[in-house]
Design an enzyme around this catalytic site. Structure first.
Site, mmCIF file in Angstrom:
data_model
loop_
_atom_site.group_PDB
_atom_site.id
_atom_site.type_symbol
_atom_site.label_atom_id
_atom_site.label_comp_id
_atom_site.label_asym_id
_atom_site.label_seq_id
_atom_site.Cartn_x
_atom_site.Cartn_y
_atom_site.Cartn_z
ATOM 1 N N HIS A 1 0.568 -1.323 0.402
ATOM 2 C CA HIS A 1 0.059 -0.001 0.262
ATOM 3 C C HIS A 1 0.681 1.156 -0.442
ATOM 4 O O HIS A 1 0.295 2.254 -0.686
ATOM 5 C CB HIS A 1 -0.941 0.117 1.059
ATOM 6 C CG HIS A 1 -1.982 -1.358 1.547
ATOM 7 N ND1 HIS A 1 -2.929 -2.062 0.607
ATOM 8 C CD2 HIS A 1 -2.173 -1.468 2.545
ATOM 9 C CE1 HIS A 1 -3.037 -3.380 1.290
ATOM 10 N NE2 HIS A 1 -2.565 -3.310 1.915
ATOM 11 N N ASP B 1 4.324 -8.082 0.426
ATOM 12 C CA ASP B 1 5.701 -9.195 1.630
ATOM 13 C C ASP B 1 4.221 -10.528 2.082
ATOM 14 O O ASP B 1 4.825 -11.885 1.983
ATOM 15 C CB ASP B 1 5.672 -8.380 2.606
ATOM 16 C CG ASP B 1 4.502 -7.515 2.978
ATOM 17 O OD1 ASP B 1 3.458 -7.761 2.581
ATOM 18 O OD2 ASP B 1 5.072 -6.783 4.034
#
Length: 484
Positions: A79, A238
């Site tokens: 993000h 991730d």
């Protein structure tokens, strides 16, 4: 020298970790790590140049191996909003996933389209975490930054760009932006336009490539000359690379305990949740990764441990010695606001304190609060049709906590497994690098390199998990009512 290694990078909120694996069989070879500047919401920002500095420092720790690296890829914190100018310099610090200043901007985006429409087009509903909300905040507060923008990208894309000089992205990481359609694997420029009208979105956004594609090759970089020519993979978020590193199968449930907490599973069909609680992300194999994310996980038990002045081993011992339910003590772990539920202004609370409350009861309640919050998310995922009947896998920095392991088993009634892989996100990025180098799919490499899992906890008899979870839900409902 023969290039027989692959490198995976995890650029997280706290640090940059690089893991080297052997191309032949995925065996661990070496790793380096360097810290990132600390942040604390509501404003949580980092200079992307600090990520590059940490990456070069981490690579420097394993410099003797770098001439043997054939491919490299990046798993990055989701993000984060990176805005570069025409000289490829960051125009301002990157707002991170846990920055909550854009709460009002997210609400305005939700007024422009229905939640169902957002979920249908992106798999998620705008909230402070999503990149689109941060773009809307930037337009409102730092409009010149967008006027000067030549590139808008995510943290993993930024490091990949600096390595390869190609601005690319893939579906996994991009599915957390709020302007990417993971069901069609395309940018949705109309949605991006709602956040910042008039921007040349077709120019500033990275090119979308497949998750196993080649982004480019490493050029001659100062202090990293020995990496020149190595293949650069597409990169991803991730959590997506962690799923690759763990080699999870459909039906498995993964709970990750880091600064934040996540619970997710791999599915063939994407989730479109109009409530906004579930993020219907894509993964890095062509499937989907529906996920619940909380802002507060290991940071909660770290906070109480520091307040008690004990180390992690002693904290775990105190928690495990206390009775489940902690004699009515309940910790609602919204220390820095919360993402699920969406309460950016909330604070943490300890309820049920008495004059004879012991440190162990508070320690137990803190662990239970973190896990109950995530298990409420599992209930939502199951209600949305996500199959979660396989293994329960614990990962992340706090996964080795005996308290978290045992309490999770007790609350779920399931055995808990732990991966022997310490750095799942970085190891999964190495899987992605291998796919780019060899032409194999990320799923095939992840399956071949799946780590062995260890059984670390089984449910104890006589635990009333229903009562513990019910007490937490009642306490959390009171906090939500106050924060609404």
């Amino acid at each position: 020298m023969e290039r027989h290694l692959v490198a995976g990078i995890d650029t997280s909120t706290q640090s940059c970790t690089v893991v080297l694996r052997r191309l032949e069989d995925g065996a661990f070879v070496a790793q380096g790590r360097a810290p990132h500047p600390a942040t604390t919401p509501p404003r949580s920002e980092q200079d992307p140049r600090d990520w590059w500095q940490a990456l070069t420092e981490a690579l420097g720790q394993i410099a003797s191996h770098l001439p043997s690296v054939a491919a490299i890829s990046v798993g990055g914190q989701g993000h984060g909003l990176v805005i570069l100018d025409g000289d490829d310099e960051p125009i301002r610090p990157a707002k991170l996933w846990n920055d909550t200043e854009s709460a009002a901007d997210a609400a305005l985006l939700c007024e422009q389209l229905s939640a169902a429409e957002w979920a249908t087009r992106t798999g998620s509903v705008p909230a402070p975490a999503l990149t689109i909300s941060k773009i809307a905040w930037t337009r409102a507060h730092v409009p010149d930054a967008l006027r000067r923008a030549e590139h808008i990208m995510l943290p993993a894309d930024y490091l990949g760009y600096r390595l390869s000089r190609h601005a690319v992205t893939e579906r996994g990481g991009s599915s957390g932006t709020g302007y990417f359609n993971p069901f069609l694997n395309t940018w949705d420029h109309e949605l991006a336009e709602l956040a910042a009208p008039g921007l040349a979105w077709d120019r500033v956004l990275p090119k979308i490539i497949t998750s196993d594609a080649v982004a480019g090759t490493v050029g001659r970089l100062r202090n990293l000359e020995s990496l020149s020519g190595a293949v650069v993979g597409a990169g991803s978020g991730d959590n997506m690379t962690a799923a690759l590193g763990l080699g999870i199968r459909e039906g498995d449930t993964v709970i990750s305990l880091g600064t934040s907490g996540t619970i997710y599973a791999v599915t063939d069909i994407g989730v479109k949740d109009a409530t906004g609680a579930i993020n219907g992300y894509a993964d890095a194999t062509g499937r989907f990764l529906p996920m619940i994310t909380t802002l507060n996980a290991a940071k909660v038990t770290d906070f109480f441990r520091r307040m008690m002045g004990v180390d992690t081993g002693r904290f775990d011992a105190l928690a495990l010695a206390a009775e489940p339910g902690s004699a009515g003590v309940v910790v609602v772990p919204y220390l820095d606001g919360e993402r699920t539920p969406n309460l950016p202004g909330a604070t943490g609370q300890v309820q049920g304190l008495r004059s004879n409350t012991s440190p162990g009861q508070i320690a137990r309640a803190a662990v239970e609060g973190v896990l109950c919050s995530l298990l409420d998310g599992q209930d939502l995922l199951r209600a949305a049709g996500t199959r979660m009947t396989g293994r329960l896998i614990l990962t992340g920095g706090a996964a080795r906590s005996r308290a978290y392991q045992q309490v999770l088993a007790d609350l779920t009634g399931q055995p808990v497994y732990l991966s022997r892989l310490d750095e799942a996100a970085a190891a999964g990025a190495a899987v992605q690098a291998t796919a780019a180098l060899t032409g194999r799919s990320t799923e095939a490499v992840a399956t071949d390199w799946a780590p062995e899992l260890s059984l670390v906890a089984t449910p104890q008899s006589g635990i009333d998990a229903v009562a513990v979870r019910s007490a937490y839900q009642q306490a959390a409902a009171r906090v939500r009512k106050q924060a609404a």
